[in-house]
Design a protein around this motif. Sequence first.
Motif, short mmCIF file in Angstrom:
data_model
loop_
_atom_site.label_atom_id
_atom_site.label_comp_id
_atom_site.label_asym_id
_atom_site.label_seq_id
_atom_site.Cartn_x
_atom_site.Cartn_y
_atom_site.Cartn_z
N UNK A 4 0.82 -1.21 0.00
CA UNK A 4 0.00 0.00 0.00
C UNK A 4 0.86 1.26 0.00
N UNK A 5 1.94 1.24 0.74
CA UNK A 5 2.81 2.41 0.80
C UNK A 5 3.50 2.69 -0.53
N UNK A 6 3.52 1.70 -1.42
CA UNK A 6 4.12 1.89 -2.75
C UNK A 6 3.08 2.29 -3.79
N UNK A 7 1.90 1.67 -3.76
CA UNK A 7 0.94 1.87 -4.85
C UNK A 7 -0.30 2.65 -4.44
N UNK A 8 -0.57 2.78 -3.13
CA UNK A 8 -1.74 3.50 -2.66
C UNK A 8 -3.04 2.82 -3.05
N UNK A 9 -4.13 3.56 -2.98
CA UNK A 9 -5.42 3.04 -3.40
C UNK A 9 -5.94 1.94 -2.51
N UNK A 10 -6.50 0.93 -3.14
CA UNK A 10 -7.09 -0.21 -2.44
C UNK A 10 -6.21 -1.43 -2.63
N UNK A 11 -5.99 -2.16 -1.56
CA UNK A 11 -5.14 -3.36 -1.61
C UNK A 11 -5.88 -4.49 -0.91
N UNK A 12 -5.98 -5.63 -1.57
CA UNK A 12 -6.64 -6.79 -0.97
C UNK A 12 -5.68 -7.97 -0.93
N UNK A 13 -5.90 -8.84 0.03
CA UNK A 13 -5.07 -10.03 0.14
C UNK A 13 -5.63 -11.11 -0.78
N UNK A 14 -4.74 -11.85 -1.41
CA UNK A 14 -5.14 -12.85 -2.39
C UNK A 14 -4.45 -14.18 -2.12
N UNK A 15 -5.09 -15.23 -2.58
CA UNK A 15 -4.56 -16.59 -2.42
C UNK A 15 -4.97 -17.42 -3.63
N UNK A 16 -4.05 -18.20 -4.15
CA UNK A 16 -4.39 -19.10 -5.25
C UNK A 16 -5.16 -20.30 -4.69
N UNK A 17 -6.29 -20.62 -5.31
CA UNK A 17 -7.11 -21.74 -4.87
C UNK A 17 -7.30 -22.70 -6.04
N UNK A 18 -7.60 -23.97 -5.77
CA UNK A 18 -7.87 -24.92 -6.86
C UNK A 18 -9.05 -24.45 -7.71
N UNK A 19 -9.00 -24.79 -8.99
CA UNK A 19 -10.04 -24.36 -9.92
C UNK A 19 -11.43 -24.81 -9.49
N UNK A 20 -11.52 -25.97 -8.85
CA UNK A 20 -12.84 -26.48 -8.47
C UNK A 20 -13.39 -25.83 -7.19
N UNK A 21 -12.64 -24.85 -6.64
CA UNK A 21 -13.11 -24.16 -5.44
C UNK A 21 -13.37 -22.67 -5.68
N UNK A 22 -13.17 -22.21 -6.90
CA UNK A 22 -13.30 -20.77 -7.16
C UNK A 22 -14.72 -20.26 -6.90
N UNK A 23 -15.72 -21.15 -6.99
CA UNK A 23 -17.11 -20.72 -6.79
C UNK A 23 -17.40 -20.36 -5.33
N UNK A 24 -16.46 -20.63 -4.45
CA UNK A 24 -16.66 -20.34 -3.02
C UNK A 24 -16.13 -18.96 -2.63
N UNK A 25 -15.46 -18.26 -3.55
CA UNK A 25 -14.75 -17.04 -3.20
C UNK A 25 -15.09 -15.89 -4.14
N UNK A 26 -14.68 -14.68 -3.70
CA UNK A 26 -14.56 -13.58 -4.64
C UNK A 26 -13.28 -13.81 -5.43
N UNK A 27 -13.34 -13.67 -6.75
CA UNK A 27 -12.21 -13.99 -7.61
C UNK A 27 -11.75 -12.75 -8.37
N UNK A 28 -10.44 -12.60 -8.49
CA UNK A 28 -9.82 -11.45 -9.15
C UNK A 28 -9.70 -11.71 -10.65
N UNK A 29 -10.10 -10.71 -11.43
CA UNK A 29 -9.73 -10.66 -12.85
C UNK A 29 -8.40 -9.94 -12.90
N UNK A 30 -7.30 -10.64 -13.22
CA UNK A 30 -5.97 -10.04 -13.07
C UNK A 30 -5.56 -9.15 -14.23
#
Length: 290
Positions: free
Chosen positions: A151-177
């Motif tokens: 955050x101190x480098x880029x400012x704005x909004x920063x969220x924590x992310x984690x790679x999950x198996x493809x068959x579990x993506x429906x359980x989470x909010x997912x990032x369009x990278x």
Amino acid sequence: MPSIKPLRKAVFPVAGLGTRFLPATKSMPKEMLTVVDKPLIQYAVEEALEAGIEQIIFVTGRGKGALEDHFDISYELEATMTARGKSLAVIEGIRQRPGSPVYVRQQEPLGLGHAVWCARDIVGDEPFAVLLPDDLMVGRPGCLKQMVGAYQKVGGNVISAEEVPDDQTHRYGIITPGARDGRLTEVAGLVEKPAPGTAPSNLSVIGRYILQPEVMRVLEGQAAGAGGEIQLTDAMAQMIGDQPFHGVTFDGVRYDCGDKAGFVQANIAVALEREDIGPAVRSFATGLLR
């Protein structure tokens, strides 16, 4: 880039009923469930203090008295601990911070976005962090401190992310990278619990956020989303393009303590790392699995 305001405040949405852990949570807040000998909420508060947070804001509901008591003064206990040469340093530390802790009520269970919005008057016109105690983040430095560095480098909004198996993506909010730089990923879009097979990536949003105060104005008029609740992910998605938005892939291990299996796993993993009980737990587990 405009000057980056310091991050001083953290919101802890702790009004949930904890129905997945009944009957344990019938009379005890789920955030007070312990991983070994420390409540989940204290792990999250310690993480926030490590990251330099000055004001702790709890968004609570009915039946959360034990949580408030945990961070309050207990004269008899503290006198006993002092006499034994011990202290409740972290709990004492939060009380010594100006304006901490603050308790705000969420009177209806209308979702995470609504819980965050309930803290709007305390947050004011400042950036703020959101920490979900169900997610126990084990890493050095802690998850929020890693995020503050970004955050101190880029400012704005920063969220924590984690790679999950493809068959579990429906359980989470997912990032369009968007563009990637090591563990830092530009967030081009967010999708809340996409239907199986439709996720734009396997990079999930997990329970740590650094948000600009403008999100409160978005939440003000936010309609219900997935699950009939006011979703924080939907509000964040509306801010993409207007402000810098990045995800930081957490360098550590996340335990989903809102899930029974994840909670048990967290207890075992944390116990095994403890010098005082680790050897005994390891010996027991090894014998059990033979």
